[in-house]
Design a protein around this motif. Structure first.
Motif, PDB file in Angstrom:
ATOM      1  N   TRP A  22      26.300  42.474  40.052  1.00  0.00           N
ATOM      2  CA  TRP A  22      26.791  41.107  40.216  1.00  0.00           C
ATOM      3  C   TRP A  22      25.623  40.154  40.476  1.00  0.00           C
ATOM      4  O   TRP A  22      25.542  39.082  39.870  1.00  0.00           O
ATOM      5  N   ARG A  26      24.474  37.098  38.178  1.00  0.00           N
ATOM      6  CA  ARG A  26      24.432  35.750  38.756  1.00  0.00           C
ATOM      7  C   ARG A  26      23.068  35.106  38.547  1.00  0.00           C
ATOM      8  O   ARG A  26      22.962  33.956  38.120  1.00  0.00           O
ATOM      9  N   LEU A  33      29.494  34.542  34.780  1.00  0.00           N
ATOM     10  CA  LEU A  33      29.569  35.387  35.966  1.00  0.00           C
ATOM     11  C   LEU A  33      31.021  35.730  36.272  1.00  0.00           C
ATOM     12  O   LEU A  33      31.861  34.844  36.415  1.00  0.00           O
ATOM     13  N   ASN A  34      31.293  37.009  36.352  1.00  0.00           N
ATOM     14  CA  ASN A  34      32.615  37.487  36.742  1.00  0.00           C
ATOM     15  C   ASN A  34      32.653  37.629  38.258  1.00  0.00           C
ATOM     16  O   ASN A  34      31.626  37.545  38.923  1.00  0.00           O
ATOM     17  N   SER A  35      33.818  37.889  38.806  1.00  0.00           N
ATOM     18  CA  SER A  35      33.930  38.073  40.250  1.00  0.00           C
ATOM     19  C   SER A  35      33.174  39.333  40.679  1.00  0.00           C
ATOM     20  O   SER A  35      32.997  40.266  39.883  1.00  0.00           O
ATOM     21  N   SER A  36      32.732  39.353  41.924  1.00  0.00           N
ATOM     22  CA  SER A  36      32.043  40.547  42.427  1.00  0.00           C
ATOM     23  C   SER A  36      32.968  41.760  42.338  1.00  0.00           C
ATOM     24  O   SER A  36      32.521  42.880  42.066  1.00  0.00           O
ATOM     25  N   TYR A  39      32.684  43.601  39.000  1.00  0.00           N
ATOM     26  CA  TYR A  39      31.522  44.471  38.827  1.00  0.00           C
ATOM     27  C   TYR A  39      31.728  45.794  39.559  1.00  0.00           C
ATOM     28  O   TYR A  39      31.267  46.842  39.088  1.00  0.00           O
TER      29      TYR A  39
END
Length: 168
Positions: A22, A26, A33-36, A39
């Protein structure tokens, strides 16, 4: 050769790598960027079709995430490729991609790679064009998602790169 200069180890991501992936995504400033959380899930559920590069201390310094398309079981869709800024320019993205594709050919019978790239992402365009050339495979491009299909504001179109057939 110092430990920092040693060739990175490329293997499957583990759940513990999710936070680092992540962070690398970022800090790339080019990836969506996907959500943490995503990942973490990726490292748990798609480790077999993803790869991580580790430095001499075992810390992730780059990754490729992908999955085998459910409706096209011989196609690996590469979702994201990212390398930590301090390790760019050394061919690590190409090594990650080559290693992952070789593994998915052997383990899943993959013969085609797909990815999407937004126009102007020169690094990704070069990475996948060079991959096709190295492997003597055909490269086809077509717009997969038009800009107006994205519901969350301005977004460039996503161009599908289809590379294949690949051989073992």
């Amino acid at each position: 050769m110092t430990a920092a200069q040693a060739d990175p180890q490329i293997d499957r991501p583990a759940l513990a790598d999710g936070a680092a992936l992540w962070r690398i995504a970022r800090d790339s400033k080019t990836l969506d960027l996907n959500s943490s959380y995503s990942y973490l899930l990726w490292c748990r559920d798609f480790a077999a079709t993803s790869a991580v590069a580790r430095d001499a201390g075992g810390e992730p310094i780059g990754f490729v995430t992908g999955y085998v398309r459910p409706d096209s079981p011989h196609t690996l869709l590469v979702w994201q490729v990212a390398v930590d800024e301090t390790h760019r320019g050394r061919g690590l993205a190409a090594a990650l991609l080559d290693g992952l594709v070789a593994r998915t050919i052997a383990e899943h019978g993959v013969n085609t790679v797909e990815t999407t790239i937004t126009p102007g992402n020169t690094a990704s365009e070069r990475l996948f064009t060079a991959f096709a050339e190295r492997h003597g495979a055909r490269l086809e491009r077509e717009v997969l998602f038009e800009a107006e299909q994205f519901p969350d504001g301005p977004h460039d179109p996503e161009v599908l790169y289809r590379i294949g057939p690949l051989s073992p």
